[in-house]
Design a protein around this motif. Structure first.
Motif, PDB file in Angstrom:
ATOM      1  N   THR A   2       0.851  -1.187   0.000  1.00 37.37           N
ATOM      2  CA  THR A   2       0.000   0.000   0.000  1.00 37.37           C
ATOM      3  C   THR A   2       0.887   1.238   0.000  1.00 37.37           C
ATOM      4  O   THR A   2       1.660   1.460   0.922  1.00 37.37           O
ATOM      5  CB  THR A   2      -0.913   0.026   1.239  1.00 37.37           C
ATOM      6  OG1 THR A   2      -1.729  -1.146   1.246  1.00 37.37           O
ATOM      7  CG2 THR A   2      -1.804   1.258   1.211  1.00 37.37           C
ATOM      8  N   GLU A   3       0.798   2.022  -1.039  1.00 32.95           N
ATOM      9  CA  GLU A   3       1.596   3.234  -1.150  1.00 32.95           C
ATOM     10  C   GLU A   3       0.692   4.393  -1.561  1.00 32.95           C
ATOM     11  O   GLU A   3      -0.356   4.205  -2.189  1.00 32.95           O
ATOM     12  CB  GLU A   3       2.712   3.067  -2.192  1.00 32.95           C
ATOM     13  CG  GLU A   3       3.710   1.970  -1.877  1.00 32.95           C
ATOM     14  CD  GLU A   3       4.636   2.297  -0.716  1.00 32.95           C
ATOM     15  OE1 GLU A   3       4.511   3.394  -0.154  1.00 32.95           O
ATOM     16  OE2 GLU A   3       5.470   1.452  -0.381  1.00 32.95           O
ATOM     17  N   ARG A  23      -6.434   3.301 -18.370  1.00 31.56           N
ATOM     18  CA  ARG A  23      -6.806   1.972 -17.863  1.00 31.56           C
ATOM     19  C   ARG A  23      -5.605   1.222 -17.312  1.00 31.56           C
ATOM     20  O   ARG A  23      -5.709   0.531 -16.288  1.00 31.56           O
ATOM     21  CB  ARG A  23      -7.467   1.170 -18.979  1.00 31.56           C
ATOM     22  CG  ARG A  23      -8.856   1.652 -19.344  1.00 31.56           C
ATOM     23  CD  ARG A  23      -9.354   1.006 -20.612  1.00 31.56           C
ATOM     24  NE  ARG A  23     -10.638   1.570 -21.041  1.00 31.56           N
ATOM     25  CZ  ARG A  23     -11.035   1.613 -22.302  1.00 31.56           C
ATOM     26  NH1 ARG A  23     -10.256   1.113 -23.265  1.00 31.56           N
ATOM     27  NH2 ARG A  23     -12.207   2.146 -22.619  1.00 31.56           N
ATOM     28  N   SER A  24      -4.453   1.348 -17.984  1.00 34.63           N
ATOM     29  CA  SER A  24      -3.264   0.647 -17.487  1.00 34.63           C
ATOM     30  C   SER A  24      -2.826   1.190 -16.141  1.00 34.63           C
ATOM     31  O   SER A  24      -2.260   0.457 -15.318  1.00 34.63           O
ATOM     32  CB  SER A  24      -2.125   0.755 -18.504  1.00 34.63           C
ATOM     33  OG  SER A  24      -1.532   2.037 -18.506  1.00 34.63           O
ATOM     34  N   ALA A  25      -3.100   2.468 -15.882  1.00 37.22           N
ATOM     35  CA  ALA A  25      -2.762   3.062 -14.584  1.00 37.22           C
ATOM     36  C   ALA A  25      -3.717   2.565 -13.497  1.00 37.22           C
ATOM     37  O   ALA A  25      -3.304   2.202 -12.387  1.00 37.22           O
ATOM     38  CB  ALA A  25      -2.803   4.583 -14.673  1.00 37.22           C
ATOM     39  N   VAL A  30      -0.765  -1.801  -7.319  1.00 40.01           N
ATOM     40  CA  VAL A  30      -0.716  -0.684  -6.373  1.00 40.01           C
ATOM     41  C   VAL A  30      -1.637   0.388  -6.938  1.00 40.01           C
ATOM     42  O   VAL A  30      -1.267   1.118  -7.867  1.00 40.01           O
ATOM     43  CB  VAL A  30       0.718  -0.139  -6.212  1.00 40.01           C
ATOM     44  CG1 VAL A  30       0.715   1.085  -5.304  1.00 40.01           C
ATOM     45  CG2 VAL A  30       1.637  -1.211  -5.638  1.00 40.01           C
ATOM     46  N   ALA A  31      -2.832   0.469  -6.416  1.00 39.15           N
ATOM     47  CA  ALA A  31      -3.839   1.370  -6.970  1.00 39.15           C
ATOM     48  C   ALA A  31      -3.485   2.833  -6.688  1.00 39.15           C
ATOM     49  O   ALA A  31      -3.265   3.204  -5.533  1.00 39.15           O
ATOM     50  CB  ALA A  31      -5.209   1.048  -6.384  1.00 39.15           C
ATOM     51  N   LEU A  96       4.120  -0.685 -11.540  1.00 36.18           N
ATOM     52  CA  LEU A  96       4.345   0.308 -10.485  1.00 36.18           C
ATOM     53  C   LEU A  96       4.777  -0.362  -9.177  1.00 36.18           C
ATOM     54  O   LEU A  96       5.631   0.164  -8.454  1.00 36.18           O
ATOM     55  CB  LEU A  96       3.093   1.150 -10.266  1.00 36.18           C
ATOM     56  CG  LEU A  96       2.679   2.052 -11.441  1.00 36.18           C
ATOM     57  CD1 LEU A  96       1.439   2.864 -11.076  1.00 36.18           C
ATOM     58  CD2 LEU A  96       3.818   2.976 -11.844  1.00 36.18           C
ATOM     59  N   GLU A  97       4.203  -1.520  -8.869  1.00 34.84           N
ATOM     60  CA  GLU A  97       4.603  -2.242  -7.661  1.00 34.84           C
ATOM     61  C   GLU A  97       6.076  -2.620  -7.716  1.00 34.84           C
ATOM     62  O   GLU A  97       6.814  -2.466  -6.724  1.00 34.84           O
ATOM     63  CB  GLU A  97       3.749  -3.502  -7.504  1.00 34.84           C
ATOM     64  CG  GLU A  97       4.093  -4.321  -6.260  1.00 34.84           C
ATOM     65  CD  GLU A  97       3.236  -5.559  -6.127  1.00 34.84           C
ATOM     66  OE1 GLU A  97       3.566  -6.405  -5.263  1.00 34.84           O
ATOM     67  OE2 GLU A  97       2.252  -5.706  -6.870  1.00 34.84           O
ATOM     68  N   THR A  98       6.533  -3.098  -8.871  1.00 36.66           N
ATOM     69  CA  THR A  98       7.943  -3.465  -9.028  1.00 36.66           C
ATOM     70  C   THR A  98       8.846  -2.255  -8.841  1.00 36.66           C
ATOM     71  O   THR A  98       9.898  -2.332  -8.185  1.00 36.66           O
ATOM     72  CB  THR A  98       8.174  -4.068 -10.429  1.00 36.66           C
ATOM     73  OG1 THR A  98       7.321  -5.198 -10.598  1.00 36.66           O
ATOM     74  CG2 THR A  98       9.621  -4.498 -10.599  1.00 36.66           C
TER      75      THR A  98
END
Length: 408
Positions: A2-3, A23-25, A30-31, A96-98
């Motif tokens: 969670t960020e 959509r890709s965002a 990580v929402a 984004l999580e990576t």
């Protein structure tokens, strides 16, 4: 994980692509708290489509990516901010999580990711496929080893909001705001990194005019950024290693092209330093091919490499010319052709620089003439005399052309 994250998407007339970007965002593991599309000078349905996809939309009329990003940055309240061009999309839900995992583990102020075209249809996009693959598999990885990533690619990246604000945001007076951002972060003590396992897909040029306009801007922006921050060569060992290697590579590349021309002219009959440089050039071709194959696979590399040899080689030659124009002739690109209708603006050479280059050229020619006389080398005498005469003739023609333009 969670960020606290905001995704910024600058866009100009991207109605065909903006839905995929938004959509890709939103589809990331990580929402993001907010996806903000900055519709700059749009005359199509970019803003409306982005809004229907759930993004917040800020409509502006600036004609500058750096300016609109700084406007959006003032609205960001999250710890992290991500950037995605309006004609691109994150290739994986974990992109984004990576990036965030690597940033937290290494303490980076910002990271960029691997780039690949989302469409490979013509010779220019095939060439760019190899360029991206080689750059990110080799260049960015090596830069990371030295602790100084040279550019936080402007098409996509993730940054600590406080780090971007601490360095004044994106530079509005730079042709390559992504290069400037990486340099400013490193100077301020915020390390810039590269995440090889995170990918973004982008739209690449489909014609020579677009390809050259983009390459022209990149080459001029690099040259101007290096000159602006040249003092770091003496103050930062990481900067000196990374950018010094780039300069050496550019010099060797130029020598390689000259050696190939020399070999063609002499039909490969002379075994000397020039011929050795030709062998080096061919070795670099092999290294580029192997690096690209590791990134995108042998089959795709085989398909794209012929286009790279034709288009990429021509682009490299012209980029070397741009660097020569920027550093030696002192003629600087200040505006470029883009989809927002800007025209190319290149400054004129100053009279002081023109006089200095004329004197240097004539002097070098005279040294050749005198040396030829002392060594009884007629060919050297002729070459030196011709060089001096050519420089003087060029200076005279330049003077006459300028006077004619002033009178007009």
């Amino acid at each position: 994980m969670t960020e606290s994250l905001t995704v910024l998407i600058p866009a100009h007339n991207e109605a065909d692509f903006i839905a995929d970007a938004v959509r890709s965002a939103f589809d990331q593991t990580v929402a993001p708290r907010t996806v903000l599309v900055i519709a700059d000078s749009c005359t199509d349905d970019t803003a409306a489509i982005a809004g229907r996809c759930g993004a917040e939309v800020l409509e502006v009329d600036r004609g500058s990516k750096a300016e609109v990003l700084n406007l959006a940055l003032a609205e960001v309240t999250t710890e992290f901010v991500a950037l995605l061009d309006g004609d691109g999309y994150f290739a994986s839900e974990r992109t984004l999580e990576t990036c965030l995992e690597r940033m937290n583990a290494k303490g980076y102020g910002g990271v960029c990711m691997s780039v690949t075209p989302h469409s490979v249809k013509g010779v220019f996009q095939r060439s760019r496929m190899i360029e991206w693959a080689a750059a990110h598999r080799m260049s960015r990885t090596v830069e990371s080893w030295h602790g100084w990533v040279a550019v936080l690619s402007g098409c996509a990246g993730v940054y600590r909001t406080e780090a971007v604000r601490a360095v004044g945001g994106w530079s509005t007076d730079s042709l390559c705001e992504d290069v400037e951002l990486a340099l400013k972060m490193n100077r301020a003590g915020w390390k810039a990194g590269f995440v090889a396992g995170a990918y973004v897909c982008v739209r690449d040029p489909g014609s020579w005019s677009v390809y050259w306009a983009q390459s022209h801007r990149w080459a001029a922006g690099w040259a101007q950024a290096l000159y602006k921050h040249r003092g770091l060569f003496l103050r930062s060992w990481g900067f000196a290693r990374v950018f010094g290697a780039m300069l050496v590579d550019s010099a060797l590349m130029a020598i390689g092209y000259l050696s190939l021309l020399y070999q063609l002219a002499t039909r490969f009959t002379h075994f000397d330093a020039f011929r050795w440089m030709g062998v080096w050039f061919l070795m670099m071709v092999a290294v580029t091919f192997g690096t690209a194959a590791l990134q995108i696979g042998i089959r795709r590399t085989l398909t794209c490499y012929p286009a790279y040899l034709a288009v990429g080689t021509m682009g490299t030659v012209l980029s070397l010319w741009v660097m020569f124009r920027e550093w030696v002739l002192g003629r600087h690109l200040t505006s470029w052709t883009g989809r927002q209708g800007r025209q190319v603006v290149i400054t004129r050479m100053s009279e002081r620089r023109r006089l200095g280059l004329t004197l240097a050229g004539v002097g070098a020619g005279l040294v050749g003439t005198v040396s030829g006389s002392l060594l009884n080398r007629d060919s050297l005498v002729v070459t030196g005399t011709a060089a001096s005469g050519s420089v003087l003739l060029a200076a005279l023609l330049w003077h006459l052309v300028n006077r004619t333009q002033e009178r007009a």
